[in-house]
Design a protein around this motif. Structure first.
Motif, PDB file in Angstrom:
ATOM      1  N   ALA A  83      16.177  44.991  48.548  1.00 41.44           N
ATOM      2  CA  ALA A  83      16.245  43.773  47.741  1.00 41.44           C
ATOM      3  C   ALA A  83      15.774  42.568  48.558  1.00 41.44           C
ATOM      4  O   ALA A  83      15.061  41.702  48.047  1.00 41.44           O
ATOM      5  CB  ALA A  83      17.662  43.554  47.228  1.00 41.44           C
ATOM      6  N   GLN A  84      16.165  42.529  49.853  1.00 41.22           N
ATOM      7  CA  GLN A  84      15.761  41.416  50.709  1.00 41.22           C
ATOM      8  C   GLN A  84      14.250  41.430  50.937  1.00 41.22           C
ATOM      9  O   GLN A  84      13.595  40.383  50.933  1.00 41.22           O
ATOM     10  CB  GLN A  84      16.475  41.474  52.058  1.00 41.22           C
ATOM     11  CG  GLN A  84      17.923  41.050  51.990  1.00 41.22           C
ATOM     12  CD  GLN A  84      18.571  41.118  53.368  1.00 41.22           C
ATOM     13  OE1 GLN A  84      18.147  41.892  54.224  1.00 41.22           O
ATOM     14  NE2 GLN A  84      19.614  40.319  53.552  1.00 41.22           N
ATOM     15  N   VAL A  85      13.695  42.631  51.150  1.00 42.07           N
ATOM     16  CA  VAL A  85      12.253  42.751  51.377  1.00 42.07           C
ATOM     17  C   VAL A  85      11.497  42.303  50.131  1.00 42.07           C
ATOM     18  O   VAL A  85      10.508  41.577  50.210  1.00 42.07           O
ATOM     19  CB  VAL A  85      11.883  44.204  51.765  1.00 42.07           C
ATOM     20  CG1 VAL A  85      10.371  44.397  51.778  1.00 42.07           C
ATOM     21  CG2 VAL A  85      12.490  44.557  53.114  1.00 42.07           C
ATOM     22  N   MET A  86      11.963  42.729  48.961  1.00 37.92           N
ATOM     23  CA  MET A  86      11.308  42.347  47.710  1.00 37.92           C
ATOM     24  C   MET A  86      11.419  40.834  47.487  1.00 37.92           C
ATOM     25  O   MET A  86      10.462  40.194  47.035  1.00 37.92           O
ATOM     26  CB  MET A  86      11.893  43.128  46.541  1.00 37.92           C
ATOM     27  CG  MET A  86      11.505  44.605  46.580  1.00 37.92           C
ATOM     28  SD  MET A  86      12.210  45.548  45.226  1.00 37.92           S
ATOM     29  CE  MET A  86      11.259  44.923  43.872  1.00 37.92           C
ATOM     30  N   ALA A  87      12.576  40.258  47.791  1.00 45.85           N
ATOM     31  CA  ALA A  87      12.761  38.819  47.634  1.00 45.85           C
ATOM     32  C   ALA A  87      11.852  38.063  48.587  1.00 45.85           C
ATOM     33  O   ALA A  87      11.244  37.042  48.220  1.00 45.85           O
ATOM     34  CB  ALA A  87      14.217  38.438  47.880  1.00 45.85           C
ATOM     35  N   ARG A  88      11.727  38.540  49.821  1.00 48.11           N
ATOM     36  CA  ARG A  88      10.860  37.908  50.810  1.00 48.11           C
ATOM     37  C   ARG A  88       9.397  37.991  50.358  1.00 48.11           C
ATOM     38  O   ARG A  88       8.644  37.033  50.466  1.00 48.11           O
ATOM     39  CB  ARG A  88      11.036  38.565  52.177  1.00 48.11           C
ATOM     40  CG  ARG A  88      10.397  37.773  53.301  1.00 48.11           C
ATOM     41  CD  ARG A  88      10.694  38.320  54.688  1.00 48.11           C
ATOM     42  NE  ARG A  88      12.093  38.652  54.857  1.00 48.11           N
ATOM     43  CZ  ARG A  88      12.532  39.807  55.353  1.00 48.11           C
ATOM     44  NH1 ARG A  88      11.689  40.738  55.746  1.00 48.11           N
ATOM     45  NH2 ARG A  88      13.822  40.041  55.475  1.00 48.11           N
ATOM     46  N   LYS A  89       9.010  39.165  49.832  1.00 48.78           N
ATOM     47  CA  LYS A  89       7.639  39.346  49.363  1.00 48.78           C
ATOM     48  C   LYS A  89       7.352  38.415  48.177  1.00 48.78           C
ATOM     49  O   LYS A  89       6.279  37.797  48.112  1.00 48.78           O
ATOM     50  CB  LYS A  89       7.400  40.798  48.958  1.00 48.78           C
ATOM     51  CG  LYS A  89       5.968  41.064  48.558  1.00 48.78           C
ATOM     52  CD  LYS A  89       5.724  42.517  48.247  1.00 48.78           C
ATOM     53  CE  LYS A  89       4.271  42.700  47.840  1.00 48.78           C
ATOM     54  NZ  LYS A  89       3.944  44.030  47.452  1.00 48.78           N
ATOM     55  N   ALA A  90       8.287  38.293  47.259  1.00 51.18           N
ATOM     56  CA  ALA A  90       8.118  37.396  46.110  1.00 51.18           C
ATOM     57  C   ALA A  90       8.003  35.947  46.581  1.00 51.18           C
ATOM     58  O   ALA A  90       7.179  35.178  46.067  1.00 51.18           O
ATOM     59  CB  ALA A  90       9.286  37.542  45.142  1.00 51.18           C
ATOM     60  N   ALA A  91       8.787  35.573  47.575  1.00 53.13           N
ATOM     61  CA  ALA A  91       8.719  34.211  48.123  1.00 53.13           C
ATOM     62  C   ALA A  91       7.366  33.966  48.783  1.00 53.13           C
ATOM     63  O   ALA A  91       6.780  32.891  48.638  1.00 53.13           O
ATOM     64  CB  ALA A  91       9.852  33.982  49.113  1.00 53.13           C
ATOM     65  N   GLN A  92       6.852  34.950  49.493  1.00 59.35           N
ATOM     66  CA  GLN A  92       5.549  34.812  50.145  1.00 59.35           C
ATOM     67  C   GLN A  92       4.438  34.680  49.114  1.00 59.35           C
ATOM     68  O   GLN A  92       3.518  33.879  49.269  1.00 59.35           O
ATOM     69  CB  GLN A  92       5.284  36.009  51.073  1.00 59.35           C
ATOM     70  CG  GLN A  92       6.117  36.000  52.337  1.00 59.35           C
ATOM     71  CD  GLN A  92       5.969  37.292  53.141  1.00 59.35           C
ATOM     72  OE1 GLN A  92       5.479  38.302  52.643  1.00 59.35           O
ATOM     73  NE2 GLN A  92       6.433  37.245  54.382  1.00 59.35           N
ATOM     74  N   GLU A  93       4.509  35.469  48.049  1.00 59.77           N
ATOM     75  CA  GLU A  93       3.515  35.390  46.987  1.00 59.77           C
ATOM     76  C   GLU A  93       3.567  34.022  46.307  1.00 59.77           C
ATOM     77  O   GLU A  93       2.533  33.424  46.019  1.00 59.77           O
ATOM     78  CB  GLU A  93       3.736  36.507  45.961  1.00 59.77           C
ATOM     79  CG  GLU A  93       3.340  37.872  46.468  1.00 59.77           C
ATOM     80  CD  GLU A  93       3.672  38.987  45.482  1.00 59.77           C
ATOM     81  OE1 GLU A  93       4.165  38.684  44.362  1.00 59.77           O
ATOM     82  OE2 GLU A  93       3.445  40.160  45.823  1.00 59.77           O
ATOM     83  N   SER A  94       4.763  33.542  46.074  1.00 56.00           N
ATOM     84  CA  SER A  94       4.936  32.229  45.462  1.00 56.00           C
ATOM     85  C   SER A  94       4.361  31.144  46.370  1.00 56.00           C
ATOM     86  O   SER A  94       3.669  30.233  45.903  1.00 56.00           O
ATOM     87  CB  SER A  94       6.411  31.961  45.192  1.00 56.00           C
ATOM     88  OG  SER A  94       6.578  30.682  44.652  1.00 56.00           O
ATOM     89  N   GLN A  95       4.632  31.245  47.657  1.00 54.70           N
ATOM     90  CA  GLN A  95       4.106  30.286  48.628  1.00 54.70           C
ATOM     91  C   GLN A  95       2.576  30.341  48.660  1.00 54.70           C
ATOM     92  O   GLN A  95       1.910  29.309  48.722  1.00 54.70           O
ATOM     93  CB  GLN A  95       4.674  30.546  50.022  1.00 54.70           C
ATOM     94  CG  GLN A  95       4.170  29.612  51.091  1.00 54.70           C
ATOM     95  CD  GLN A  95       4.549  28.159  50.872  1.00 54.70           C
ATOM     96  OE1 GLN A  95       5.540  27.863  50.223  1.00 54.70           O
ATOM     97  NE2 GLN A  95       3.753  27.264  51.396  1.00 54.70           N
ATOM     98  N   ALA A  96       2.004  31.526  48.594  1.00 59.20           N
ATOM     99  CA  ALA A  96       0.545  31.678  48.606  1.00 59.20           C
ATOM    100  C   ALA A  96      -0.067  31.035  47.363  1.00 59.20           C
ATOM    101  O   ALA A  96      -1.103  30.363  47.451  1.00 59.20           O
ATOM    102  CB  ALA A  96       0.163  33.150  48.705  1.00 59.20           C
ATOM    103  N   LYS A  97       0.566  31.229  46.200  1.00 62.63           N
ATOM    104  CA  LYS A  97       0.074  30.617  44.961  1.00 62.63           C
ATOM    105  C   LYS A  97       0.135  29.096  45.066  1.00 62.63           C
ATOM    106  O   LYS A  97      -0.796  28.391  44.685  1.00 62.63           O
ATOM    107  CB  LYS A  97       0.896  31.088  43.761  1.00 62.63           C
ATOM    108  CG  LYS A  97       0.603  32.501  43.349  1.00 62.63           C
ATOM    109  CD  LYS A  97       1.488  32.895  42.171  1.00 62.63           C
ATOM    110  CE  LYS A  97       1.343  34.370  41.841  1.00 62.63           C
ATOM    111  NZ  LYS A  97       2.265  34.772  40.772  1.00 62.63           N
ATOM    112  N   TYR A  98       1.246  28.589  45.579  1.00 60.76           N
ATOM    113  CA  TYR A  98       1.424  27.148  45.743  1.00 60.76           C
ATOM    114  C   TYR A  98       0.348  26.597  46.673  1.00 60.76           C
ATOM    115  O   TYR A  98      -0.289  25.590  46.374  1.00 60.76           O
ATOM    116  CB  TYR A  98       2.822  26.836  46.287  1.00 60.76           C
ATOM    117  CG  TYR A  98       3.006  25.408  46.711  1.00 60.76           C
ATOM    118  CD1 TYR A  98       3.211  24.404  45.764  1.00 60.76           C
ATOM    119  CD2 TYR A  98       2.973  25.052  48.048  1.00 60.76           C
ATOM    120  CE1 TYR A  98       3.376  23.092  46.148  1.00 60.76           C
ATOM    121  CE2 TYR A  98       3.130  23.739  48.448  1.00 60.76           C
ATOM    122  CZ  TYR A  98       3.336  22.763  47.492  1.00 60.76           C
ATOM    123  OH  TYR A  98       3.493  21.460  47.878  1.00 60.76           O
TER     124      TYR A  98
END
Length: 181
Positions: free
Chosen positions: A1-16
């Motif tokens: 769950a932590q890895v998936m949350a971190r990956k989602a945060a990274q993707e969001s940061q990349a989009k931003y």
């Protein structure tokens, strides 16, 4: 769950980051600096996109204050941005900065946080448009003066009803009418 949350945060940061760098408007995040009476006296640039530099002419602004970059910056900028930060209300306005020799169309909005000191700006340098508007107004004024001072009868009529927009005294004499008629 932590890895998936971190990956989602990274993707969001990349989009931003992609959006931040590809937009055609200037964008920046500011932190207002207030005095002891809660009056704004400066602001610090926290973030700025690449277009920010093109639109403002300010280079390496992040981390610096407005007064450092533009020492004679007009106080109305501080007042407007201070109101946005303190009230939490967004505003849109068009304003000239004589110190920067530019006109800006600005949308200022608060940035969520514990302290009411941060806001973001989306803006466009509209200096060329303002210069063109001023030139057009000057040209219209010159035309009106030429018509009013012409030694022959002259008028400008508008629309299919031929409404008189402007006429000189010689034209009124030719029509046999006064200006009031």
């Amino acid at each position: 769950a932590q890895v998936m949350a971190r990956k989602a945060a990274q993707e969001s940061q990349a989009k931003y980051q992609n959006l931040f760098e590809s937009m055609d408007q200037g964008f920046c995040v500011l932190e207002m600096i207030f005095d002891d009476q809660n009056q704004p006296y400066d602001y610090r640039f926290l973030e700025a996109n690449p277009v920010f530099t093109q639109q403002t002419g300010l280079v390496d602004a992040v981390g610096k204050t407005a007064r450092e970059l533009v020492p004679d910056l007009e106080s109305h900028w501080l007042e407007l941005y201070g109101k946005v930060a303190l009230s939490g209300q967004s505003i849109r306005f068009t304003q000239e900065s004589e110190a920067m020799r530019r006109w800006f169309d600005v949308f200022a909005f608060p940035v969520e946080g514990e302290e009411r000191t941060k806001l973001a700006l989306l803006f466009t340098d509209i200096t060329e448009r303002k210069i063109a508007e001023l030139a057009l107004k000057q040209s219209e004024a010159n035309l009106r003066n030429m018509i009013l001072q012409a030694p022959v009868a002259m008028a400008i009529l508008k629309g299919p009803q031929f409404v008189i927009e402007i006429a000189n005294d010689r034209m009124y004499e030719l029509w046999g009418r006064g200006k009031d008629e």
